[in-house]
Design a protein around this motif. Structure first.
Motif, PDB file in Angstrom:
ATOM      1  N   LEU A 259     -13.081  -0.270  18.358  1.00 23.55           N
ATOM      2  CA  LEU A 259     -12.778  -1.922  17.770  1.00 23.55           C
ATOM      3  C   LEU A 259     -13.648  -2.340  19.008  1.00 23.55           C
ATOM      4  N   VAL A 260     -14.086  -3.339  18.534  1.00 26.26           N
ATOM      5  CA  VAL A 260     -15.464  -4.543  19.864  1.00 26.26           C
ATOM      6  C   VAL A 260     -14.545  -5.909  20.117  1.00 26.26           C
ATOM      7  N   SER A 261     -15.647  -6.759  20.439  1.00 27.25           N
ATOM      8  CA  SER A 261     -15.286  -7.713  20.694  1.00 27.25           C
ATOM      9  C   SER A 261     -15.905  -8.811  19.032  1.00 27.25           C
ATOM     10  N   ALA A 262     -15.135  -9.488  19.328  1.00 26.42           N
ATOM     11  CA  ALA A 262     -15.789 -10.886  18.414  1.00 26.42           C
ATOM     12  C   ALA A 262     -15.473 -12.235  18.875  1.00 26.42           C
ATOM     13  N   GLY A 263     -14.787 -12.826  19.700  1.00 24.48           N
ATOM     14  CA  GLY A 263     -14.958 -13.818  19.904  1.00 24.48           C
ATOM     15  C   GLY A 263     -14.863 -14.249  21.351  1.00 24.48           C
ATOM     16  N   GLY A 264     -14.360 -15.612  21.525  1.00 23.94           N
ATOM     17  CA  GLY A 264     -14.430 -15.820  22.751  1.00 23.94           C
ATOM     18  C   GLY A 264     -13.118 -15.648  23.121  1.00 23.94           C
ATOM     19  N   ARG A 265     -12.158 -16.114  23.439  1.00 27.26           N
ATOM     20  CA  ARG A 265     -10.867 -14.955  23.835  1.00 27.26           C
ATOM     21  C   ARG A 265     -10.778 -13.488  23.202  1.00 27.26           C
ATOM     22  N   ILE A 266     -10.662 -12.656  23.920  1.00 26.84           N
ATOM     23  CA  ILE A 266     -10.749 -11.452  22.950  1.00 26.84           C
ATOM     24  C   ILE A 266      -9.597 -10.440  22.934  1.00 26.84           C
ATOM     25  N   LEU A 267      -8.768 -10.563  24.283  1.00 29.48           N
ATOM     26  CA  LEU A 267      -7.390 -10.238  23.908  1.00 29.48           C
ATOM     27  C   LEU A 267      -6.695 -10.703  25.008  1.00 29.48           C
ATOM     28  N   SER A 268      -5.086 -11.257  25.246  1.00 32.46           N
ATOM     29  CA  SER A 268      -4.349 -10.962  26.147  1.00 32.46           C
ATOM     30  C   SER A 268      -3.107  -9.771  27.007  1.00 32.46           C
ATOM     31  N   ALA A 269      -3.340  -9.880  28.113  1.00 28.61           N
ATOM     32  CA  ALA A 269      -2.648  -8.690  28.541  1.00 28.61           C
ATOM     33  C   ALA A 269      -1.508  -9.512  28.578  1.00 28.61           C
ATOM     34  N   THR A 270      -0.335  -8.564  28.023  1.00 30.37           N
ATOM     35  CA  THR A 270       0.747  -9.984  28.366  1.00 30.37           C
ATOM     36  C   THR A 270       2.182  -8.699  28.633  1.00 30.37           C
ATOM     37  N   ALA A 271       2.972  -9.216  29.856  1.00 30.63           N
ATOM     38  CA  ALA A 271       3.461  -8.244  30.255  1.00 30.63           C
ATOM     39  C   ALA A 271       5.465  -8.999  30.390  1.00 30.63           C
ATOM     40  N   THR A 272       5.913  -8.307  30.736  1.00 26.87           N
ATOM     41  CA  THR A 272       7.150  -8.611  31.348  1.00 26.87           C
ATOM     42  C   THR A 272       7.770  -7.894  32.543  1.00 26.87           C
ATOM     43  N   GLY A 273       8.989  -8.676  33.099  1.00 27.63           N
ATOM     44  CA  GLY A 273       9.407  -8.442  34.222  1.00 27.63           C
ATOM     45  C   GLY A 273      10.650  -8.635  35.223  1.00 27.63           C
TER      46      GLY A 273
END
Ligand code: AMP
Ligand code: GLY
Length: 413
Positions: free
Chosen positions: A360-374
């Motif tokens: 898995l490699v980066s391919a853009g500006g915003r690459i991913l987002s870490a999403t969590a609930t609590g």
């Protein structure tokens, strides 16, 4: 039902996860999608701004519903082309998408509908620009009239920087600075009935403490513990219903997702911008908390039957998402960096790609987002940053203060 989802960003990954959790959705095809979306959908190639190609793909895969994620295909008429084939489509017509496609058009509609927003002037000449900047004063707000992927707006105290941006854009909207916390309110609509989702807050600046240039959005959270209790009701009455009525009156009803970007000023909520699609990354947190079936909601909006739906159900607790951006973003990002830990639950893919060897490699500006609930915002925030700790990506950066001011009770209206 079989859903064709158009787009390839974090918003589309969040939509795909939401659709996959709806028992009425049997099959998801995403075009072009991304490696994260591939876990819940079959991927197809398409040039999203080629409206005819999007419609042909919808026919070919026998879609019961097409969901168009990004603004560019909407402005290019993809929803019109899909509907012309007799297929239900979630997303406004090209004419209605001008609410996002042209800031000048959006202002014109807001003024006609009596919607609370900042005073503004649409300028094309140096003389008009100078006059508007002098009238509104600093901080100067200069917006490219057309689509600019979240980077068309400059807010600055420097007259020279403001003038320079205006010159580069050609046609700009210059407006008064609106002070106060920002809110993103998403409204699902079939053109008449409006179903508001949970308000969220986005972080537009690249750096901690809202420093540095504007981006497409660096993180988000919901709900907003500091928001006035009547916020949604007030924005529906003052902004959403008048805007929908004005669009109907013009013969170009707006059906799809109306994104209302607001500043909660001392004189009440005022519109900063309209978008014609779900926000990114706010969608990640809003959909993480939505308990009602997403496919049913979008299908009802696409078929004019929203009034028949039961009220939306929401999960208890809170959600936080933190965007991991590539080296140099929001400038031209470096790509091709290997991502470790990108396959964990809650990691939403945006600018990722699968290398030939499977990495898995980066391919853009915003690459991913870490999403969590609590259970509450503090818990959700801790969980989102814990997820980030498990991701390795050379040169990447993220904000460390997403939802922090809200957790610490430092936001007032
Ligand atoms: P927009 O693309 O119109 O949402 O603008 C991007 C960002 O610029 C917004 O989220 C705000 O942070 C900022 N901005 C835009 N318009 C204004 C305004 N009139 N006053 C203050 N900040 C603004
Ligand atoms: N997060 C801002 C946008 O989607 O426009």
């Amino acid at each position: 039902m079989r859903v064709l989802l158009i787009g390839s960003g974090g918003r589309e990954h969040a939509l795909a996860v939401g659709l996959a959790a709806d028992p009425s959705v049997d099959d998801i095809i995403a075009a072009p999608g991304n490696p994260g979306i591939a876990a819940v959908a079959k991927l197809r190639e398409v040039v999203v701004t080629d409206a005819a190609a999007v419609a042909e793909l919808a026919v070919e895969v026998a879609a019961d519903l097409v969901v168009i994620g990004p603004e560019a295909p909407l402005v290019a008429g993809a929803a019109d082309a899909v509907r012309a084939k007799g297929i239900a489509c979630f997303g406004p017509s090209a004419a209605a998408a001008q609410l996002e496609g042209s800031k000048a058009f959006a202002k014109e509609v807001m003024v006609a509908a009596g919607v609370p927003t900042g005073r503004s002037a649409t300028c094309t000449t140096e003389g008009e620009v100078g006059a508007a900047l002098a009238e509104f004063g600093p901080p100067y707000v200069v917006k490219n009239d057309g689509l600019a992927a979240g980077k068309g707006v400059v807010v600055t105290d420097s007259l020279a920087v403001a003038r320079q941006h205006a010159e580069e854009c050609g046609r700009v909207v210059i407006e008064e600075f609106l002070d106060g916390p920002e809110v993103s309110l998403f409204v699902v609509t079939d053109g008449t009935t409006a179903v508001p989702l949970m308000p969220a807050q986005d972080f537009k600046r690249v750096g901690d403490g809202d420093s540095g240039p504007n981006t497409g959005g660096m993180g988000a959270y919901a709900p907003l513990p500091w928001a006035p209790a009547d916020l949604v009701e007030r924005v529906l009455a003052e902004t959403v219903q008048p805007t929908l009525a004005e669009m109907r009156r013009r013969g170009t009803p707006f059906a799809g997702l109306l994104y209302v970007g607001l500043a909660l000023t001392t004189n009440g909520p005022k519109v900063i911008e309209f978008n014609a699609r779900f926000g990114d990354p706010e969608t990640q947190v809003v959909l993480a908390l939505l308990a009602s079936p997403l496919g049913g909601l979008l299908h009802a909006a696409a078929t004019g039957t929203l009034a028949d739906l039961p009220p939306l159900q929401w999960r208890e607790g809170a959600a936080v998402t933190v965007v991991v951006a590539g080296h140099n973003y929001p400038g031209t990002p470096r790509t091709g960096d290997v991502i470790e830990g990108g396959e964990q639950p809650g990691v939403i893919h945006a600018g990722t790609a699968r290398r030939a060897d499977g990495a898995l490699v980066s391919a853009g500006g915003r690459i991913l987002s870490a999403t969590a609930t609590g259970a509450d915002l503090a818990d959700a925030r801790t969980a989102a940053y814990k997820l980030i700790d498990g991701i390795t990506l050379p040169g990447a950066h993220h904000r460390t203060d997403i939802a922090l001011a809200a957790v610490e009770g430092r936001i007032t209206t």
